[in-house]
Design an enzyme around this catalytic site. Sequence first.
Site, mmCIF file in Angstrom:
data_model
loop_
_atom_site.group_PDB
_atom_site.id
_atom_site.type_symbol
_atom_site.label_atom_id
_atom_site.label_comp_id
_atom_site.label_asym_id
_atom_site.label_seq_id
_atom_site.Cartn_x
_atom_site.Cartn_y
_atom_site.Cartn_z
ATOM 1 N N HIS A 33 0.819 -1.216 0.000
ATOM 2 C CA HIS A 33 0.000 0.000 0.000
ATOM 3 C C HIS A 33 0.850 1.261 0.000
ATOM 4 C CE1 HIS A 33 -4.055 -1.170 0.249
ATOM 5 N NE2 HIS A 33 -4.062 -1.684 1.465
ATOM 6 N N ARG A 48 -6.930 -2.802 -15.843
ATOM 7 C CA ARG A 48 -6.902 -4.161 -15.282
ATOM 8 C C ARG A 48 -8.036 -4.261 -14.267
ATOM 9 N NH1 ARG A 48 -0.952 -3.406 -15.697
ATOM 10 N NH2 ARG A 48 -0.061 -5.249 -16.702
ATOM 11 N N GLU A 73 -1.541 -12.424 -26.125
ATOM 12 C CA GLU A 73 -0.536 -12.701 -25.091
ATOM 13 C C GLU A 73 -0.223 -14.194 -25.006
ATOM 14 O OE1 GLU A 73 -1.955 -11.407 -21.233
ATOM 15 O OE2 GLU A 73 -4.024 -11.899 -21.723
ATOM 16 N N ASN A 103 3.914 -9.109 -21.310
ATOM 17 C CA ASN A 103 4.307 -9.701 -20.024
ATOM 18 C C ASN A 103 4.078 -11.210 -20.057
ATOM 19 O OD1 ASN A 103 4.586 -7.041 -19.359
ATOM 20 N ND2 ASN A 103 2.758 -6.935 -18.090
ATOM 21 N N ASP A 104 2.915 -11.590 -20.593
ATOM 22 C CA ASP A 104 2.621 -13.017 -20.716
ATOM 23 C C ASP A 104 3.191 -13.603 -21.997
ATOM 24 O OD1 ASP A 104 1.259 -13.926 -18.388
ATOM 25 O OD2 ASP A 104 -0.450 -12.671 -18.955
ATOM 26 N N CYS A 128 0.211 -3.379 -24.447
ATOM 27 C CA CYS A 128 -0.008 -2.892 -23.087
ATOM 28 C C CYS A 128 0.862 -3.629 -22.068
ATOM 29 C CB CYS A 128 -1.481 -2.976 -22.713
ATOM 30 S SG CYS A 128 -2.142 -4.644 -22.857
#
Length: 538
Positions: free
Chosen positions: A187, A294, A429, A452-453, A500
């Site tokens: 956080h 997301r 992806e 990313n994937d 993205c």
Amino acid sequence: MKKGIAASKGYAIGNVVIKSDDEIKISDTKVEDVAAEKQRLEVAIEKTRDQLNKIKEKAEIELGADKAAVFESHIMLLDDPEFTGAIETKVTSESLNAEKSVADVVEMYMGIFAFIEDEYMKERAADVKDVGNRILANLLGKAYGVSGDLAENTIIVAHDLTPSDTAQLDKNKVIAFLTNIGGRTSHSAIMARTLEIPAIVGLNDITSTVKDGDLVIVDGSEGSVIVNPDEATISLYKEKKAKYDEEKEELKKLIDVKTTTKAGKRVEVCGNIGKAADVEAVLANGGDGVGLFRTEFLYMDRDSLPTEEEQFEAYKYVTENMGERPVVIRTLDIGGDKKLPYLPLPDEMNPFLGFRAIRLCLGKKDIFKVQLRALLRASAFGNLKIMFPMISSLSEFLAAKEILKECMEELTAEGKAFNANLDTGIMVEIPAAAVYADELAKHVDFFSIGTNDLIQYTLAADRMNENVSYLYDPMHPAVLRLIKMTIDAAHKEGKWCGMCGEMAGDERAIPTLVEFGLDEFSMSASSILTAKKYIMNN
Ligand code: PEP
Ligand code: MG
């Protein structure tokens, strides 16, 4: 010099204030007048409620409604029979003083949470401790947290900073913070990036290596702290800071500039967001739109599925705030490393190859429809586009579209407004989608490459495993070929192709992506201006 985890970029030179009250000392006594003690407890709880309401209002203005929501859950804890109810029972049935009763109940929860690995539950533990300590401080008539009278150029040093601490930080006085514990996604780290102040977390023992008043240099880009530096080091960092600030200022000139490559192609540079309030940062950094929302974050940090109404409000907020700019909202991508505590799923041998994202949504149609209805209703308020994640075959996309159609029919029957012509696209992806992009391109309105994937699946290198990170290479020729194939396939059908994944903001990759003809680059808001600069130079 001490090294920690660089949580928020930038430089600061200032004086240490160690956050007090981390460990509040309390006595353990039996009380005679139980009714009076109960009354004392109630007064402290009400005072806590007032304070939290004020913090929440401040956070709503300064950090946005979504980040302020954590304080709503703190306030709710005050009415939770399992928490304040349990404390009261200790006072009344054991004649224990209020302070010890609070401490015991908090400790009991800490004991339970200690054995749970889950990140979400760990955050909940922090919430219980935070609220408990605030009640204690109010019982003892002490100040709590970092809201005291601070001098300018203060660097807060703490074991950890709670959400309420960070929300109370006065940006005119506090120029950085350092904590013993925490990671890049805790956080406090997220709040630091939102507040745009440098921060280093995970420093282990910073609270015992510095003392109040020490002069420290915080290098938020490297994650290092220099305690009581000599004059030469101070001047060196003053120069670094001036250069950093100058570059940041210089980049601001690009906020309203439309991004055009050297060859004269106009491209869009957009922001990735996880919470509705993040649109403000996208706009402040000159984003041309939202390239990826997301939405799974709307489903986290809570104990039940978000309703259609709650989701509608979040999507509408983003869409309205972006005006005519495009807002690409990705449907729920849960599974893999992202789990929901209230949605039990069977354990899987290979979660990243398992029941996640679109697979889960097609399998749990009720959950999917709630989201699609909310998205459709929000589409009446701006340029909203729907994107489906983890598509590996045409049939998945067509099945998703079929459910979308069903939702459209329902909304029409109910007389609810939506944009019947809204664009629908997919994330590319999974290597299969890239290889098959020529066919898929005939059916979709756009592609967005999720590197990313895509990289992890192409190179069979887990994106979360440090031991194989040397294989996880965005510039591997096989990855680049898949990217090129996807862009070409989209263009052949007259569709646009974006990216993205993190690679879109990667300075090393931008020249190649520009050369390949990528139409849209989407990244975290704080990278937008630097990326614009690189794209314009290529
Ligand atoms: C991606 O895979 O590149 C992507 C943008 O999605 P996520 O990081 O959420 O999996
Ligand atoms: Mg992905």
